[in-house]
Scaffold this motif. Structure first.
Motif, PDB file in Angstrom:
ATOM      1  N   LEU A   1       0.817  -1.147   0.002  1.00 18.40           N
ATOM      2  CA  LEU A   1      -0.036  -0.143   0.000  1.00 18.40           C
ATOM      3  C   LEU A   1       0.962   1.240  -0.109  1.00 18.40           C
ATOM      4  O   LEU A   1       0.593   2.192  -0.708  1.00 18.40           O
ATOM      5  CB  LEU A   1      -1.042  -0.032   1.254  1.00 18.40           C
TER       6      LEU A   1
ATOM      7  N   TYR B   1       2.157   1.836  -3.454  1.00 18.04           N
ATOM      8  CA  TYR B   1       1.232   2.372  -4.217  1.00 18.04           C
ATOM      9  C   TYR B   1       1.030   3.646  -4.350  1.00 18.04           C
ATOM     10  O   TYR B   1       1.041   4.520  -5.259  1.00 18.04           O
ATOM     11  CB  TYR B   1       0.034   1.605  -4.149  1.00 18.04           C
ATOM     12  N   PHE B   2       0.813   3.986  -3.014  1.00 16.83           N
ATOM     13  CA  PHE B   2       0.510   5.457  -2.803  1.00 16.83           C
ATOM     14  C   PHE B   2       1.643   6.387  -3.094  1.00 16.83           C
ATOM     15  O   PHE B   2       1.836   7.622  -3.268  1.00 16.83           O
ATOM     16  CB  PHE B   2       0.062   5.783  -1.447  1.00 16.83           C
TER      17      PHE B   2
ATOM     18  N   ALA C   1       1.742   6.555  -6.798  1.00 17.05           N
ATOM     19  CA  ALA C   1       0.632   7.494  -7.121  1.00 17.05           C
ATOM     20  C   ALA C   1       1.172   9.173  -7.083  1.00 17.05           C
ATOM     21  O   ALA C   1       0.658   9.919  -7.738  1.00 17.05           O
ATOM     22  CB  ALA C   1      -0.548   7.359  -6.482  1.00 17.05           C
TER      23      ALA C   1
ATOM     24  N   VAL D   1      -9.650   7.528   0.290  1.00 17.04           N
ATOM     25  CA  VAL D   1      -9.415   6.095   0.511  1.00 17.04           C
ATOM     26  C   VAL D   1     -10.760   5.272   1.330  1.00 17.04           C
ATOM     27  O   VAL D   1     -10.752   5.970   2.393  1.00 17.04           O
ATOM     28  CB  VAL D   1      -7.984   5.676   1.071  1.00 17.04           C
TER      29      VAL D   1
ATOM     30  N   VAL E   1     -10.552   5.708  -3.863  1.00 19.02           N
ATOM     31  CA  VAL E   1      -9.812   4.503  -4.190  1.00 19.02           C
ATOM     32  C   VAL E   1      -9.974   3.727  -3.010  1.00 19.02           C
ATOM     33  O   VAL E   1      -9.991   3.840  -1.694  1.00 19.02           O
ATOM     34  CB  VAL E   1      -8.456   5.079  -4.562  1.00 19.02           C
TER      35      VAL E   1
ATOM     36  N   TYR F   1      -8.795  -0.166  -0.607  1.00 19.38           N
ATOM     37  CA  TYR F   1      -7.480  -0.416  -0.226  1.00 19.38           C
ATOM     38  C   TYR F   1      -6.931  -1.411  -1.042  1.00 19.38           C
ATOM     39  O   TYR F   1      -5.722  -1.724  -1.002  1.00 19.38           O
ATOM     40  CB  TYR F   1      -7.836  -1.313   1.142  1.00 19.38           C
TER      41      TYR F   1
ATOM     42  N   ASN G   1      -6.629  -0.824  -4.225  1.00 22.09           N
ATOM     43  CA  ASN G   1      -6.083   0.120  -5.227  1.00 22.09           C
ATOM     44  C   ASN G   1      -6.879   0.248  -6.504  1.00 22.09           C
ATOM     45  O   ASN G   1      -6.463   0.545  -7.537  1.00 22.09           O
ATOM     46  CB  ASN G   1      -4.767  -0.429  -5.665  1.00 22.09           C
TER      47      ASN G   1
ATOM     48  N   GLU H   1     -10.145   2.108  -8.321  1.00 22.94           N
ATOM     49  CA  GLU H   1     -10.883   3.556  -8.147  1.00 22.94           C
ATOM     50  C   GLU H   1     -12.203   3.369  -8.695  1.00 22.94           C
ATOM     51  O   GLU H   1     -12.930   2.609  -9.625  1.00 22.94           O
ATOM     52  CB  GLU H   1     -10.170   4.337  -9.149  1.00 22.94           C
TER      53      GLU H   1
ATOM     54  N   THR I   1     -11.046   2.062 -12.508  1.00 22.79           N
ATOM     55  CA  THR I   1      -9.577   2.162 -12.179  1.00 22.79           C
ATOM     56  C   THR I   1      -8.875   2.499 -13.685  1.00 22.79           C
ATOM     57  O   THR I   1      -9.149   1.852 -14.591  1.00 22.79           O
ATOM     58  CB  THR I   1      -9.002   0.833 -11.792  1.00 22.79           C
TER      59      THR I   1
END
Length: 335
Positions: A12, A15-16, A19, A29, A53, A55, A57, A59, A76
């Motif tokens: 996580l 990912y963020f 992003a 989130v 979004v 958990y 990932n 959208e 997404t």
């Protein structure tokens, strides 16, 4: 901390962090378990932000149906199966692809530098001079991709400066458009397997604090890309929302000098888009929004339509003259 949980947390975080590299506008989130996802619907509008979004990932955007019900659709932005009208392939396409070969800084950060644009002599193997010729009216299309007095680089450079002033990146601007396009992709696939009376009918969606209506229409054949790429276009996408009373009052006070036809045009520029699917991919891949023609996706329009900035903020960002901003062609090239 158990190893499995630690792994999830690290994924996580990665990912963020990624992003954040390309998106300045971060989505709220939520747990996907609280979302009523298509084809399921709820009669009451969820008290949640949209878009979100999960958990996992993914959208999601909240849509409203013709029966005044609400449903979340997975929209997404991602690289999917091939999207090519010529081959009859209707996947999501390469939605995350950025032209890192010609614009490495853009591919890393989501915005260009002036130096990068000034040094560009070719894009995807084609000279910028040839692309400009093909992009102008009656080049590769009647309407053209830029105005007759604009070049491909003057348009990319001007829009890049605007996106930076907005505090956004080009992927930020492309994302809500891809969200909409991906929902239409889902809708087409879902309805293709249903009888007429059981198909899902959508009328609007919610983005930040606004309800946005839309219309999608196809055309015969397809439009070839001006770049040496696989991007094609055949659709007409229309998106619009109602300006609030406060927004209209602000415009009428600040732009009271405009005649009625110009005021009408200004309000339309801030609340309505007519474009094709090609531009969505162009924005993310090159930072190209088209020039001053009927298919242009102006980043200021996107910021107003989808609620990234208030109209008051946009008025300040363009030095207090939104009308001139929208009608002035981009004729200066990066140096």
């Amino acid at each position: 901390m158990p190893k499995t949980i630690l792994t999830i947390v690290l994924l996580l975080v990665c990912y963020f962090l990624h992003a954040q590299d390309i998106y300045n506008h971060q989505l709220p989130v939520v747990s996907s378990e609280i979302l009523i996802k298509t084809p399921a619907c709820t009669s009451e509008k969820p008290d949640l932000p949209s878009p979100v979004v999960s958990y996992g990932n993914r959208e999601f955007v909240l849509f409203k149906t013709a029966e005044n019900k609400y449903t979340w659709i997975d929209v997404t932005v991602e690289n999917g199966e091939i999207f090519d009208y010529r081959q009859g392939l209707y996947g999501k396409g390469n939605q995350l692809k950025a032209d890192g070969e010609n614009f490495p800084h853009f591919a890393r950060t989501g915005v260009h530098t002036t130096e990068e644009l000034a040094d560009a002599k070719t894009i995807t193997g084609l000279s910028v001079a040839k692309i400009t010729v093909d992009a102008r009216p009656w080049g590769s299309s009647g309407v053209g991709f830029v105005a007759a007095d604009e070049t491909i680089m003057s348009v990319i450079w001007a829009d890049n400066q605007t996106v930076e002033k907005l505090g956004l990146t080009h992927p930020d601007v492309a994302r809500p458009l891809f969200h909409f396009w991906n929902a239409m992709h889902y809708l087409e696939q879902y309805n293709s397997e249903k009888e007429q009376d059981s198909r899902l009918q959508l009328t609007s969606f919610f983005y930040n604090k606004y309800e946005i209506r839309f219309k999608v229409q196809g055309s015969r054949g397809w439009q070839e890309s001006i770049f040496n790429d696989e991007i094609l276009g055949t659709g007409h996408l229309e998106l619009w929302r109602e300006l609030s009373v406060e927004e209209q009052r602000f415009l009428e006070e600040k732009y009271m000098h405009l005649p009625a036809d110009q005021m009408k045009q200004l309000k339309k520029e801030l609340s309505y888009l007519h474009t094709g699917e090609m531009v969505l991919f162009y924005i993310n891949r090159y930072g190209f929004y088209e020039g001053h023609n009927e298919y242009r996706v102006d980043p200021v329009t996107v910021a107003a339509l989808f609620g990234f900035k208030s109209i008051e903020e946009l008025h300040q960002i363009v030095n207090g003259d939104l009308y001139s901003y929208f009608v002035t062609h981009f004729t200066e090239n990066p140096e």
